[in-house]
Design an enzyme around this catalytic site. Structure first.
Site, PDB file in Angstrom:
ATOM      1  N   PHE A 114       0.842  -1.193   0.000  1.00 46.10           N
ATOM      2  CA  PHE A 114       0.000   0.000   0.000  1.00 46.10           C
ATOM      3  C   PHE A 114       0.880   1.248   0.000  1.00 46.10           C
ATOM      4  O   PHE A 114       1.872   1.311   0.737  1.00 46.10           O
ATOM      5  CB  PHE A 114      -0.913   0.000   1.227  1.00 46.10           C
ATOM      6  CG  PHE A 114      -2.025   1.002   1.131  1.00 46.10           C
ATOM      7  CD1 PHE A 114      -3.030   0.858   0.194  1.00 46.10           C
ATOM      8  CD2 PHE A 114      -2.062   2.104   1.972  1.00 46.10           C
ATOM      9  CE1 PHE A 114      -4.060   1.788   0.094  1.00 46.10           C
ATOM     10  CE2 PHE A 114      -3.087   3.043   1.879  1.00 46.10           C
ATOM     11  CZ  PHE A 114      -4.078   2.881   0.935  1.00 46.10           C
ATOM     12  N   ASP A 185       2.051  -5.920   7.699  1.00 47.24           N
ATOM     13  CA  ASP A 185       0.856  -5.088   7.684  1.00 47.24           C
ATOM     14  C   ASP A 185      -0.331  -6.027   7.466  1.00 47.24           C
ATOM     15  O   ASP A 185      -0.403  -6.728   6.447  1.00 47.24           O
ATOM     16  CB  ASP A 185       0.955  -4.049   6.562  1.00 47.24           C
ATOM     17  CG  ASP A 185      -0.211  -3.070   6.548  1.00 47.24           C
ATOM     18  OD1 ASP A 185      -1.323  -3.466   6.950  1.00 47.24           O
ATOM     19  OD2 ASP A 185      -0.013  -1.922   6.111  1.00 47.24           O
ATOM     20  N   TYR A 210     -11.069  -0.846  10.960  1.00 45.10           N
ATOM     21  CA  TYR A 210     -12.280  -0.362  10.292  1.00 45.10           C
ATOM     22  C   TYR A 210     -12.644  -1.184   9.065  1.00 45.10           C
ATOM     23  O   TYR A 210     -13.681  -0.933   8.445  1.00 45.10           O
ATOM     24  CB  TYR A 210     -12.152   1.116   9.906  1.00 45.10           C
ATOM     25  CG  TYR A 210     -10.925   1.471   9.089  1.00 45.10           C
ATOM     26  CD1 TYR A 210     -10.876   1.226   7.732  1.00 45.10           C
ATOM     27  CD2 TYR A 210      -9.827   2.062   9.690  1.00 45.10           C
ATOM     28  CE1 TYR A 210      -9.762   1.554   6.981  1.00 45.10           C
ATOM     29  CE2 TYR A 210      -8.705   2.396   8.958  1.00 45.10           C
ATOM     30  CZ  TYR A 210      -8.674   2.144   7.603  1.00 45.10           C
ATOM     31  OH  TYR A 210      -7.554   2.466   6.878  1.00 45.10           O
ATOM     32  N   LYS A 211     -11.840  -2.166   8.704  1.00 38.09           N
ATOM     33  CA  LYS A 211     -12.183  -3.022   7.570  1.00 38.09           C
ATOM     34  C   LYS A 211     -12.939  -4.244   8.083  1.00 38.09           C
ATOM     35  O   LYS A 211     -14.104  -4.155   8.458  1.00 38.09           O
ATOM     36  CB  LYS A 211     -10.926  -3.406   6.801  1.00 38.09           C
ATOM     37  CG  LYS A 211     -10.169  -2.218   6.187  1.00 38.09           C
ATOM     38  CD  LYS A 211      -8.956  -2.701   5.413  1.00 38.09           C
ATOM     39  CE  LYS A 211      -8.044  -1.568   4.968  1.00 38.09           C
ATOM     40  NZ  LYS A 211      -8.680  -0.664   3.997  1.00 38.09           N
ATOM     41  N   ARG A 357     -12.802  -4.053  -7.389  1.00 38.14           N
ATOM     42  CA  ARG A 357     -12.425  -4.878  -6.244  1.00 38.14           C
ATOM     43  C   ARG A 357     -13.662  -5.272  -5.441  1.00 38.14           C
ATOM     44  O   ARG A 357     -14.510  -4.430  -5.134  1.00 38.14           O
ATOM     45  CB  ARG A 357     -11.442  -4.100  -5.366  1.00 38.14           C
ATOM     46  CG  ARG A 357     -10.760  -4.913  -4.299  1.00 38.14           C
ATOM     47  CD  ARG A 357      -9.730  -4.081  -3.562  1.00 38.14           C
ATOM     48  NE  ARG A 357     -10.364  -3.084  -2.704  1.00 38.14           N
ATOM     49  CZ  ARG A 357      -9.747  -2.452  -1.707  1.00 38.14           C
ATOM     50  NH1 ARG A 357      -8.470  -2.695  -1.469  1.00 38.14           N
ATOM     51  NH2 ARG A 357     -10.375  -1.560  -0.965  1.00 38.14           N
TER      52      ARG A 357
END
Length: 398
Positions: A114, A185, A210-211, A357
């Protein structure tokens, strides 16, 4: 399969008629969260005022909830703390790893990582001004690139664009053989698939809540420090709550014991309250069941899309063992197609330059919804409904 996914689905508040395939970007609202946050606001903040730090146990939330997340990521008790953002936790972990390998100068990562992680590592190298290098290789070249020059490998287990999954155990072992440390990560792993940090021998890890953990936008990040590093880790960013005695207000820094030294600022109490309620969803849930069901749903979606949407190209590994809990397809008009899908109640997301996605979270998603999503996608492509000016107009968040 022991987990009752019909029961877990009832724990979420998803709008009627929406097929939500974007929990890998922002998890939906667990039904228990509003009441828990309201309690923190009214009964705790409202009635207890500042005494709530002690009476409501606010100050200990980062460690208490850290242990609950630790169960989902294979972490030893007392090794996970919460607070701040994932960017800050990446900075802390990588800086601590570099401090532990002062004779080495290379941070190894891959081109699928990322961008934030890359920016942080490059900024840290520039800040240290000691000749550190951020070395970026293709994901499939990581293992061969680990040599005695590497201080730390900085890898995201699941690629945010393609869903490609690294072999954490193998790459961590390879790093250790070379004398390097391994940072992982877990942004697209925690709550999505079984993670065994202790078993893999990871040195540091961080992730967001939060995912797949469904704690809401802006929810705090978590940080893992292996027990063997807990009393020696020296992050470049130290805060008052990482001090051994924060309320002594000493001018000099003394690190707190263990992973608590990685705390920085004041805990975000309202977001931690949301996370506390969101984690209740995981009671009685087995990660192996989540993994098996998410792979089944993704396989079902991939097969359907490839059968009826010939213009889309799969970019996610076909082998289930080599991917996370998402499926990604490429199309030159991916952004507009995704906007058309969202307008018809199928919510996925777009990642530049051309990726559609889709995330598969069995806690609230079933096979019927996957089938309907594929059929709607096919019809949008067949009719060309995606080709409207408003679907091509880029919003601030894509």
């Amino acid at each position: 399969m022991r987990t009752d996914f019909t029961a877990t689905r009832a724990l979420f508040d998803i709008p009627e008629g929406v097929i939500y395939l974007d929990g890998n970007s922002l998890g939906p609202l667990p039904r228990a969260v509003p009441a828990r946050v309201a309690k923190a606001m009214t009964a705790e903040w409202g009635q207890m005022l500042i005494t709530a730090w002690n009476r409501a146990g606010w100050m200990g939330l980062p460690e208490r909830l850290g242990d609950r997340i630790g169960r989902l990521i294979g972490a030893e008790p007392g090794t996970v703390t919460l607070g701040d953002t994932l960017s800050i936790k990446v900075f802390q972990a990588v800086s601590a790893a570099l401090a532990a390998r002062p004779e080495r100068r290379v941070i190894l990562t891959d081109s699928g990582n990322f961008p934030t992680d890359l920016y942080i590592a490059q900024g840290l190298a520039d800040l240290l001004a000691a000749g550190h290098e951020l070395r970026i290789v293709a994901p499939e070249e990581v293992e061969a690139a680990i040599d005695e020059s590497i201080a730390v490998t900085m890898l995201t287990e699941v690629d945010y664009r393609t869903g490609r999954k690294h072999d954490m155990k193998a790459l961590t072992a390879r790093a250790h053989v070379a004398g390097a440390l391994a940072f992982w990560d877990l942004a697209h792993s925690a709550g999505a698939l079984p993670v065994d940090l202790a078993g893999a021998g990871a040195d540091f890890a961080a992730g967001c809540t939060y995912k797949y953990l469904n704690a809401g936008p802006g929810a705090p990040a978590f940080l893992y420090v292996a027990p063997r590093h807990a009393e020696t880790a020296r992050p470049a960013l130290c805060g008052w709550l990482g001090h051994e005695a924060p309320f002594a207000f000493e001018p000099g820094y003394r690190p707190a014991p263990g992973t608590q030294r990685m705390r920085v600022g004041t805990p975000p109490v309202l977001q931690l309250a949301a996370l506390e309620a969101a984690l209740d969803v995981w009671e009685g849930v087995e990660m192996a069941d989540v993994r098996a069901q998410s792979l089944m749903l993704a396989d079902r979606f991939i097969a359907a899309v490839e059968a009826i949407c010939p213009d889309l190209r799969l970019v996610t590994p076909r082998d289930p063992a080599q991917r996370g809990s998402q499926a990604s397809f490429a199309h030159p008009q991916g952004y507009a197609i995704m906007q058309a899908l969202i307008a018809e109640g199928v919510i996925g997301d777009f990642r530049a330059p051309d990726i559609l996605r889709f995330g598969f979270t069995p806690l609230y998603l079933g096979a019927d919804e996957v089938d309907r999503a594929a059929a709607i996608l096919a019809d949008i492509l067949k009719t060309g409904r995606w080709d409207r000016p408003d679907f091509h107009a880029r919003a601030r968040v894509t």
